[in-house]
Design a protein around this motif. Structure first.
Motif, PDB file in Angstrom:
ATOM      1  N   VAL A  61       0.858  -1.190   0.000  1.00 37.06           N
ATOM      2  CA  VAL A  61       0.000   0.000   0.000  1.00 37.06           C
ATOM      3  C   VAL A  61       0.888   1.231   0.000  1.00 37.06           C
ATOM      4  CG1 VAL A  61      -1.584   1.410   1.370  1.00 37.06           C
ATOM      5  CG2 VAL A  61      -2.055  -1.009   1.063  1.00 37.06           C
ATOM      6  N   VAL A  62       0.513   2.199  -0.823  1.00 31.95           N
ATOM      7  CA  VAL A  62       1.215   3.483  -0.844  1.00 31.95           C
ATOM      8  C   VAL A  62       0.211   4.579  -0.490  1.00 31.95           C
ATOM      9  CG1 VAL A  62       2.438   5.179  -2.243  1.00 31.95           C
ATOM     10  CG2 VAL A  62       2.868   2.736  -2.605  1.00 31.95           C
ATOM     11  N   LEU A  63       0.565   5.403   0.515  1.00 30.96           N
ATOM     12  CA  LEU A  63      -0.232   6.584   0.859  1.00 30.96           C
ATOM     13  C   LEU A  63       0.511   7.801   0.309  1.00 30.96           C
ATOM     14  CD1 LEU A  63      -1.195   5.891   4.593  1.00 30.96           C
ATOM     15  CD2 LEU A  63      -2.489   5.345   2.530  1.00 30.96           C
ATOM     16  N   ALA A  64      -0.046   8.402  -0.760  1.00 33.55           N
ATOM     17  CA  ALA A  64       0.627   9.522  -1.422  1.00 33.55           C
ATOM     18  C   ALA A  64      -0.203  10.791  -1.256  1.00 33.55           C
ATOM     19  CB  ALA A  64       0.813   9.196  -2.906  1.00 33.55           C
ATOM     20  N   ARG A  65       0.425  11.827  -0.698  1.00 32.04           N
ATOM     21  CA  ARG A  65      -0.289  13.110  -0.554  1.00 32.04           C
ATOM     22  C   ARG A  65      -0.562  13.699  -1.931  1.00 32.04           C
ATOM     23  NH1 ARG A  65       3.911  14.794   3.995  1.00 32.04           N
ATOM     24  NH2 ARG A  65       5.092  13.607   2.472  1.00 32.04           N
ATOM     25  N   ARG A  66      -1.752  14.268  -2.068  1.00 33.32           N
ATOM     26  CA  ARG A  66      -2.144  14.876  -3.343  1.00 33.32           C
ATOM     27  C   ARG A  66      -1.967  16.393  -3.265  1.00 33.32           C
ATOM     28  NH1 ARG A  66      -7.784  12.880  -2.546  1.00 33.32           N
ATOM     29  NH2 ARG A  66      -8.405  14.428  -4.084  1.00 33.32           N
ATOM     30  N   THR A  67      -1.333  16.945  -4.259  1.00 33.81           N
ATOM     31  CA  THR A  67      -1.267  18.397  -4.400  1.00 33.81           C
ATOM     32  C   THR A  67      -1.734  18.735  -5.808  1.00 33.81           C
ATOM     33  OG1 THR A  67       1.059  18.214  -5.074  1.00 33.81           O
ATOM     34  CG2 THR A  67       0.610  18.706  -2.749  1.00 33.81           C
ATOM     35  N   GLY A  68      -2.609  19.691  -5.904  1.00 31.94           N
ATOM     36  CA  GLY A  68      -3.158  20.032  -7.211  1.00 31.94           C
ATOM     37  C   GLY A  68      -4.105  18.952  -7.672  1.00 31.94           C
ATOM     38  N   ASN A  69      -4.024  18.608  -8.954  1.00 29.82           N
ATOM     39  CA  ASN A  69      -4.925  17.598  -9.520  1.00 29.82           C
ATOM     40  C   ASN A  69      -4.094  16.574 -10.296  1.00 29.82           C
ATOM     41  OD1 ASN A  69      -7.289  16.331 -10.222  1.00 29.82           O
ATOM     42  ND2 ASN A  69      -7.632  17.629 -12.030  1.00 29.82           N
ATOM     43  N   PRO A  70      -3.360  15.713  -9.593  1.00 28.13           N
ATOM     44  CA  PRO A  70      -2.444  14.778 -10.272  1.00 28.13           C
ATOM     45  C   PRO A  70      -3.197  13.744 -11.107  1.00 28.13           C
ATOM     46  CG  PRO A  70      -2.669  14.190  -7.958  1.00 28.13           C
ATOM     47  CD  PRO A  70      -3.401  15.492  -8.138  1.00 28.13           C
ATOM     48  N   ASP A  71      -2.533  13.253 -12.169  1.00 26.43           N
ATOM     49  CA  ASP A  71      -3.087  12.178 -12.997  1.00 26.43           C
ATOM     50  C   ASP A  71      -2.766  10.851 -12.296  1.00 26.43           C
ATOM     51  OD1 ASP A  71      -3.746  10.261 -14.852  1.00 26.43           O
ATOM     52  OD2 ASP A  71      -2.947  11.380 -16.567  1.00 26.43           O
ATOM     53  N   LEU A  72      -3.721  10.368 -11.519  1.00 28.88           N
ATOM     54  CA  LEU A  72      -3.454   9.199 -10.668  1.00 28.88           C
ATOM     55  C   LEU A  72      -3.420   7.898 -11.466  1.00 28.88           C
ATOM     56  CD1 LEU A  72      -5.584  10.234  -7.564  1.00 28.88           C
ATOM     57  CD2 LEU A  72      -3.113  10.424  -7.896  1.00 28.88           C
ATOM     58  N   VAL A  73      -4.153   7.849 -12.582  1.00 25.45           N
ATOM     59  CA  VAL A  73      -4.064   6.654 -13.442  1.00 25.45           C
ATOM     60  C   VAL A  73      -2.653   6.544 -14.011  1.00 25.45           C
ATOM     61  CG1 VAL A  73      -4.882   5.556 -15.559  1.00 25.45           C
ATOM     62  CG2 VAL A  73      -6.522   6.634 -14.002  1.00 25.45           C
ATOM     63  N   ALA A  74      -2.117   7.695 -14.459  1.00 22.76           N
ATOM     64  CA  ALA A  74      -0.744   7.692 -14.987  1.00 22.76           C
ATOM     65  C   ALA A  74       0.247   7.279 -13.901  1.00 22.76           C
ATOM     66  CB  ALA A  74      -0.395   9.081 -15.526  1.00 22.76           C
ATOM     67  N   LEU A  75       0.016   7.744 -12.667  1.00 22.61           N
ATOM     68  CA  LEU A  75       0.896   7.372 -11.558  1.00 22.61           C
ATOM     69  C   LEU A  75       0.785   5.870 -11.278  1.00 22.61           C
ATOM     70  CD1 LEU A  75       2.924   8.290  -9.493  1.00 22.61           C
ATOM     71  CD2 LEU A  75       1.038   9.041  -8.013  1.00 22.61           C
ATOM     72  N   GLY A  76      -0.436   5.348 -11.342  1.00 18.75           N
ATOM     73  CA  GLY A  76      -0.637   3.904 -11.177  1.00 18.75           C
ATOM     74  C   GLY A  76       0.109   3.111 -12.235  1.00 18.75           C
ATOM     75  N   ASN A  77       0.105   3.617 -13.474  1.00 21.98           N
ATOM     76  CA  ASN A  77       0.825   2.942 -14.557  1.00 21.98           C
ATOM     77  C   ASN A  77       2.337   3.025 -14.359  1.00 21.98           C
ATOM     78  OD1 ASN A  77      -1.239   1.844 -16.253  1.00 21.98           O
ATOM     79  ND2 ASN A  77      -1.739   3.911 -16.915  1.00 21.98           N
ATOM     80  N   ARG A  78       2.802   4.108 -13.733  1.00 22.46           N
ATOM     81  CA  ARG A  78       4.231   4.183 -13.402  1.00 22.46           C
ATOM     82  C   ARG A  78       4.607   3.120 -12.363  1.00 22.46           C
ATOM     83  NH1 ARG A  78       6.078   9.978 -11.776  1.00 22.46           N
ATOM     84  NH2 ARG A  78       8.101   8.919 -11.642  1.00 22.46           N
ATOM     85  N   ILE A  79       3.684   2.867 -11.424  1.00 17.31           N
ATOM     86  CA  ILE A  79       3.915   1.792 -10.432  1.00 17.31           C
ATOM     87  C   ILE A  79       4.072   0.456 -11.150  1.00 17.31           C
ATOM     88  CG2 ILE A  79       2.861   0.472  -8.558  1.00 17.31           C
ATOM     89  CD1 ILE A  79       1.503   3.098  -7.640  1.00 17.31           C
TER      90      ILE A  79
END
Length: 403
Positions: A61-79
């Motif tokens: 599990v990763v708890l990542a603080r959000r700032t602004g409006n990040p592209d979370l699907v893209a971040l998931g694909n980076r994972i």
């Protein structure tokens, strides 16, 4: 400070490794632990200022603080991309993937615990739909988990009432067109008349610890049915990979055969390569006990596992089953055609019978016959049917009539 923390928003990523179990089975737990440490390091590098946790097994599990409006699907694909980078241990390339689900806090949970449960729910949906997928939590996903809980409860009740029964699909000698036996396939028909597919309830049975009771029940039922068949017909029965880690499996199977009165030589047990490498020492003990008692062993899904040739040299198999994925495409795929030719030639060289499963077209059947394949199975040759239909449709005639 408390007010500031209360206003922080997070993306919660639940990550489940794809392929880790096979790595553990193939390379051993020490290398499995090394893989987990490598994954943890890669996630920590991707999220250097965030919280990365391993929940147990192969889940993170990763708890990542959000700032602004990040592209979370893209971040998931980076994972997915980071975890899937090549890994090699002792010259062995490791194939690792990840299923990722994510949820938002506080939008998807009153507290972080609930947000994690929701991201886990999304991850489960991603895992069910394929490999290396990223899914965002939506409330309807909870229905999936609720359904799984219902299926487990219904499955327990069905086993208690013996409602899951074997259907039988004919195994046909491709040289004579005679039926030589039947494979038992589990079928669950609910009170409402709905059929629940085995690929839905068998994994639930394995995870809920119900597979031993279900298998014993189905095998006893199938052996009893087989007693009424002509004595030359064989009963083929699948074993779950989990069961080959149970040293008492062979004794339980032989006890059922003894109780029913079905001779061991009329039974053929199908095992997969993944089942054997899961616990090679125990698998060897179990299979040797069964073979020494006269039971036949078939290697199922041949060509899709890790070490087919070494398995053939290490165990006494009576039959190799060509996986249906080859049969479905070998007519239009020259490489697949060559693979099937090679498997048939291997069978001849080793004196092992070759079965092709998933035959659905007349042209597939003709080609397999031309190549010298021994046995065929598939909808073209006969669909799975309950025992009472079998008696009139197949066993009485014992010769397949097509066309």
């Amino acid at each position: 400070m408390a007010d500031q923390r209360a206003q922080e928003t997070y993306a919660v990523f639940s990550i489940d490794l794809d392929g880790f179990k096979k790595i553990n089975d193939l390379l051993g737990h020490d290398h499995g632990d090394t893989v987990l440490k490598t994954v943890a390091q890669r996630l920590s590098s991707l999220f250097p200022r965030e919280h990365v946790f391993r929940l147990g097994g192969d889940e993170f599990v990763v708890l990542a603080r959000r700032t602004g409006n990040p592209d979370l699907v893209a971040l998931g694909n980076r994972i997915v991309s980071v975890i899937g980078k090549p890994l090699t241990f002792n010259g062995v390339a490791v194939d690792l993937g990840a299923s990722v689900g994510f949820a938002l806090f506080p939008e998807n949970g009153d507290d972080l615990g609930q947000a994690i449960r929701h991201s886990d729910c999304a991850m489960y949906v991603a895992k069910k739909q394929g490999r290396n997928l990223v899914k965002r939590f939506v409330p309807s996903m909870q229905d999936e988990l609720a359904k799984r809980v219902r299926v487990e409860a219904d499955l327990r009740a069905a086993i208690k009432k013996a409602e899951i029964i074997p259907y039988y699909q004919p195994l046909v000698d491709l040289k004579t067109n005679r039926i030589i036996g039947f494979e038992a396939l589990a079928r669950w028909k609910t009170a409402s008349g709905e059929f629940i597919p085995p690929n839905e309830f068998i994994p639930v049975a394995e995870e809920a610890g119900l597979i031993v009771e279900l298998t014993d029940q189905l095998l006893r039922h199938a052996c009893t049915d087989a007693l009424s068949w002509p004595s030359e017909l064989v009963l083929s029965f699948n074993l779950s990979p989990i069961q080959l880690s149970d040293r008492l499996l062979g004794l339980r199977i032989l006890k059922i055969l003894g109780d029913v009165g079905l001779p061991p030589h009329r039974v053929e047990l199908e095992v997969t390569e993944s089942a054997i490498i899961q616990d090679a020492v125990t698998a060897r003990i179990v299979l040797d006990d069964l073979v020494n008692a006269g039971v036949r062993i078939a290697l199922d899904d041949f060509g899709t596992g890790y070490s087919s040739l070494s398995q053939l040299s290490n165990y006494r198999f009576d039959k190799i089953k060509i996986d249906r994925s080859f049969v479905s495409s070998f007519e239009t795929n020259d490489k697949q055609d060559k693979v099937i030719k090679a498997i048939i030639a291997l069978g001849v060289g080793l004196g092992v019978t070759i079965t092709a499963e998933g035959i659905e077209e007349e042209s597939q059947l003709q080609r397999l016959q031309d190549l010298g394949c021994d046995i065929g199975q598939g909808y073209l040759l006969g669909r799975p049917a309950p025992a009472e239909k079998l008696a009139t449709d197949h066993v009485s005639a014992r010769i397949l009539q097509r066309g």
